[in-house]
Write an enzyme that holds these catalytic residues in place. Sequence first.
Site, PDB file in Angstrom:
ATOM      1  N   TYR A 112      83.918  34.413  29.276  1.00 38.25           N
ATOM      2  CA  TYR A 112      84.759  34.952  30.352  1.00 38.25           C
ATOM      3  C   TYR A 112      84.053  36.156  30.963  1.00 38.25           C
ATOM      4  O   TYR A 112      82.835  36.245  30.934  1.00 38.25           O
ATOM      5  CB  TYR A 112      86.167  35.258  29.840  1.00 38.25           C
ATOM      6  CG  TYR A 112      87.134  35.362  30.989  1.00 38.25           C
ATOM      7  CD1 TYR A 112      87.293  34.287  31.859  1.00 38.25           C
ATOM      8  CD2 TYR A 112      87.825  36.534  31.249  1.00 38.25           C
ATOM      9  CE1 TYR A 112      88.125  34.376  32.961  1.00 38.25           C
ATOM     10  CE2 TYR A 112      88.664  36.630  32.347  1.00 38.25           C
ATOM     11  CZ  TYR A 112      88.811  35.550  33.204  1.00 38.25           C
ATOM     12  OH  TYR A 112      89.628  35.644  34.299  1.00 38.25           O
ATOM     13  N   ARG A 165      89.241  34.032  45.763  1.00 39.90           N
ATOM     14  CA  ARG A 165      88.995  35.435  45.388  1.00 39.90           C
ATOM     15  C   ARG A 165      88.632  35.484  43.913  1.00 39.90           C
ATOM     16  O   ARG A 165      89.413  35.923  43.080  1.00 39.90           O
ATOM     17  CB  ARG A 165      90.235  36.286  45.673  1.00 39.90           C
ATOM     18  CG  ARG A 165      89.982  37.776  45.679  1.00 39.90           C
ATOM     19  CD  ARG A 165      91.262  38.550  45.493  1.00 39.90           C
ATOM     20  NE  ARG A 165      91.918  38.236  44.228  1.00 39.90           N
ATOM     21  CZ  ARG A 165      91.565  38.760  43.063  1.00 39.90           C
ATOM     22  NH1 ARG A 165      90.558  39.594  42.982  1.00 39.90           N
ATOM     23  NH2 ARG A 165      92.227  38.431  41.958  1.00 39.90           N
ATOM     24  N   LYS A 183      89.601  30.724  31.160  1.00 35.20           N
ATOM     25  CA  LYS A 183      90.942  31.190  30.787  1.00 35.20           C
ATOM     26  C   LYS A 183      91.552  30.297  29.716  1.00 35.20           C
ATOM     27  O   LYS A 183      92.153  30.785  28.749  1.00 35.20           O
ATOM     28  CB  LYS A 183      91.850  31.203  32.022  1.00 35.20           C
ATOM     29  CG  LYS A 183      91.551  32.286  33.028  1.00 35.20           C
ATOM     30  CD  LYS A 183      92.192  33.600  32.650  1.00 35.20           C
ATOM     31  CE  LYS A 183      91.973  34.646  33.725  1.00 35.20           C
ATOM     32  NZ  LYS A 183      92.599  35.939  33.416  1.00 35.20           N
ATOM     33  N   GLU A 255      95.579  31.545  39.550  1.00 37.26           N
ATOM     34  CA  GLU A 255      94.428  32.399  39.231  1.00 37.26           C
ATOM     35  C   GLU A 255      93.507  32.524  40.444  1.00 37.26           C
ATOM     36  O   GLU A 255      93.080  31.521  41.021  1.00 37.26           O
ATOM     37  CB  GLU A 255      93.650  31.782  38.053  1.00 37.26           C
ATOM     38  CG  GLU A 255      92.682  32.719  37.401  1.00 37.26           C
ATOM     39  CD  GLU A 255      93.371  33.803  36.594  1.00 37.26           C
ATOM     40  OE1 GLU A 255      92.880  34.940  36.615  1.00 37.26           O
ATOM     41  OE2 GLU A 255      94.373  33.500  35.927  1.00 37.26           O
ATOM     42  N   ASP A 256      93.215  33.757  40.848  1.00 34.51           N
ATOM     43  CA  ASP A 256      92.194  34.056  41.853  1.00 34.51           C
ATOM     44  C   ASP A 256      92.435  33.389  43.195  1.00 34.51           C
ATOM     45  O   ASP A 256      91.502  32.903  43.845  1.00 34.51           O
ATOM     46  CB  ASP A 256      90.803  33.704  41.312  1.00 34.51           C
ATOM     47  CG  ASP A 256      90.370  34.677  40.219  1.00 34.51           C
ATOM     48  OD1 ASP A 256      90.993  35.729  40.092  1.00 34.51           O
ATOM     49  OD2 ASP A 256      89.411  34.377  39.509  1.00 34.51           O
ATOM     50  N   ASP A 278      98.372  35.462  37.177  1.00 34.94           N
ATOM     51  CA  ASP A 278      97.726  36.351  36.213  1.00 34.94           C
ATOM     52  C   ASP A 278      97.120  37.576  36.888  1.00 34.94           C
ATOM     53  O   ASP A 278      97.125  38.665  36.321  1.00 34.94           O
ATOM     54  CB  ASP A 278      96.653  35.590  35.441  1.00 34.94           C
ATOM     55  CG  ASP A 278      96.069  36.405  34.307  1.00 34.94           C
ATOM     56  OD1 ASP A 278      96.857  36.973  33.526  1.00 34.94           O
ATOM     57  OD2 ASP A 278      94.837  36.494  34.197  1.00 34.94           O
ATOM     58  N   ASP A 279      96.600  37.428  38.100  1.00 38.38           N
ATOM     59  CA  ASP A 279      95.983  38.559  38.793  1.00 38.38           C
ATOM     60  C   ASP A 279      97.022  39.619  39.143  1.00 38.38           C
ATOM     61  O   ASP A 279      96.698  40.812  39.174  1.00 38.38           O
ATOM     62  CB  ASP A 279      95.281  38.080  40.067  1.00 38.38           C
ATOM     63  CG  ASP A 279      94.247  37.017  39.771  1.00 38.38           C
ATOM     64  OD1 ASP A 279      93.299  37.303  39.033  1.00 38.38           O
ATOM     65  OD2 ASP A 279      94.408  35.884  40.258  1.00 38.38           O
ATOM     66  N   ASN A 420      86.434  43.857  37.844  1.00 41.85           N
ATOM     67  CA  ASN A 420      85.477  42.938  37.231  1.00 41.85           C
ATOM     68  C   ASN A 420      84.626  42.286  38.308  1.00 41.85           C
ATOM     69  O   ASN A 420      85.065  42.151  39.454  1.00 41.85           O
ATOM     70  CB  ASN A 420      86.233  41.826  36.473  1.00 41.85           C
ATOM     71  CG  ASN A 420      86.854  42.335  35.195  1.00 41.85           C
ATOM     72  OD1 ASN A 420      86.226  43.044  34.438  1.00 41.85           O
ATOM     73  ND2 ASN A 420      88.104  41.970  34.961  1.00 41.85           N
TER      74      ASN A 420
END
Length: 573
Positions: A112, A165, A183, A255-256, A278-279, A420
């Site tokens: 990850y 993203r 993940k 996610e993203d 999650d973000d 990150n």
Amino acid sequence: MASNGKDTAENAAKEVRISHTRLRGIDVMRDPKLNKGLAFTLEERQLVGIHGLVPPCFKTQDEQVYRVLQNFYHFESDLDRYIYLIGLQDRNEKLFYRVLTEQIELLMPIVYTPTVGLACQKYGLVFRRPRGLYITINDLGHVYEILCNWPERKISVIVVTDGERILGLGDLGAQGMGIPVGKLSLYTACAGVDPQHCLPIVIDVGTDNETLLKDPLYIGLPQKRTRGEKYDQLIEEFMQAVVKRFGQNTLIQFEDFGNSNAFRFLEKYRGQYCTFNDDIQGTAAVAVSGVLASLKITGKKLSENTILFQGAGEASIGIAHLLMKAMKEEGSSEEESLSKLWMVDSKGLLTQGRPSGGLTEHKMTFTKKYKHMSNLEEIVREVKPNIIIGAAAVPGAFTEQIIKDMASFNERPVIFALSNPTSKAECTAEQAYTITEGRCIFASGSPFQPVTVNGKTHHPGQGNNAYIFPGVGLAAILCGIRHITEDVFLATAKALANLVQQEDLDSGRVYPPLTKIRDVSASIAVEIAKYAYKHNMAAHYPEPADKDDFIRSQMYSTDYSSFVPDRWSWPKL
């Protein structure tokens, strides 16, 4: 599933799991769920028809772990190590998760963040074997049929991205598949969710990344992103198809996605499906947990702190909303809570009617009736925050002057550089500790090495979402939680903060060591289970009397199963 709980002796005494399969011969070895490599016994080799297909020596799983680590250290680059580990996952699933579980602190940065970011950038180059499902804009009207192509019928958790993203790297299109794959690996390694019940998915609607569009190795649709009504129709069809294929209780983790879509979909679907982003929510919970743990050092109440955010995107907005909820529980009004939260985006401080504009709907809540300022150093001197949180992927945003100023008006300044991957961090741990002479409380999104200042070694806390989403997902799956509310994430943040021991705080950590993350995830799942049953959110009945035993007994075991039936259990003729 089988237990992988706290007591090793108890686990050893349990019955050996028996693997049932119709596959024989080379097909057994080609199936990563069944393959044991040189750990097949002679009797197993004869029974399933692979005798002679493997070298005649026999290796235990412990010996195989040693071989894996020797190979791991042989590679010189983290990208090569990533490719090697993904190859192991494709060959021998049990062994992969055994190594990842036992060496989580060593291997998490590889499978990850930060290495997965580089892997996504080069996904077309490192692509070996497809993992997960790719659903494109051209599949509109046929999403259910694609889901039916997935070989596993029982799916408990899906991680889905559209690749717009990825971390702090931007639009990577279909090559964002590395994120759902990574993940879900952590779902298994950190919380014991059976990998057979996990499904990574990319929604490929194109990419606006010109570099990828010109790259002959790009694996996605070579076209600009589709947006608007057609895009929304695809997401809506996807959500409905998941429920039709796998059931209403399937957990769908977003996610993203791009900022605007992330907030829209969270608000649209959180009351209809078992879903979270999650973000927004996972990052919020892990950041709030770190803040709550830092209060044990500063000795202040949460509402006594002024908090400044560098960034006003998904992460910062999510953190701010959860901090508001926590402050309200302390007795603060909404107005009082908002007065403590300040935000800076790419155009400066969020102020009402600022000349530079750029105030989208999700930012409006946090605008201030204040003079407009655009320079972060000036804003820090003006606002004098106790806590500064970076989540905008602007490398070096926390300058030496900002860190000095934080130290000048705080005895123990709290500095969270959460962006990150490592290359996008607002500052390094070494900069934060050295400039503040070891007085700061520091956490980051990516891992940093310990820093020694004035003879004392500080271990930076890593605010990794892996502390949050695996435990939340495990509880949701096992307890049948239909809707995951903000209250669940606040309960998770508190549970994680309560797991931070004094010895952790003394060493500089505001999170438990990563080496304990599997036990941390189980403990969080237990606390969420208690919360869910108390507030009538759980659909699994009867309610387990011993929730700790129930949770841990369902966690995936990395021990090999046997292909030889237990003859002592056969009925006598």
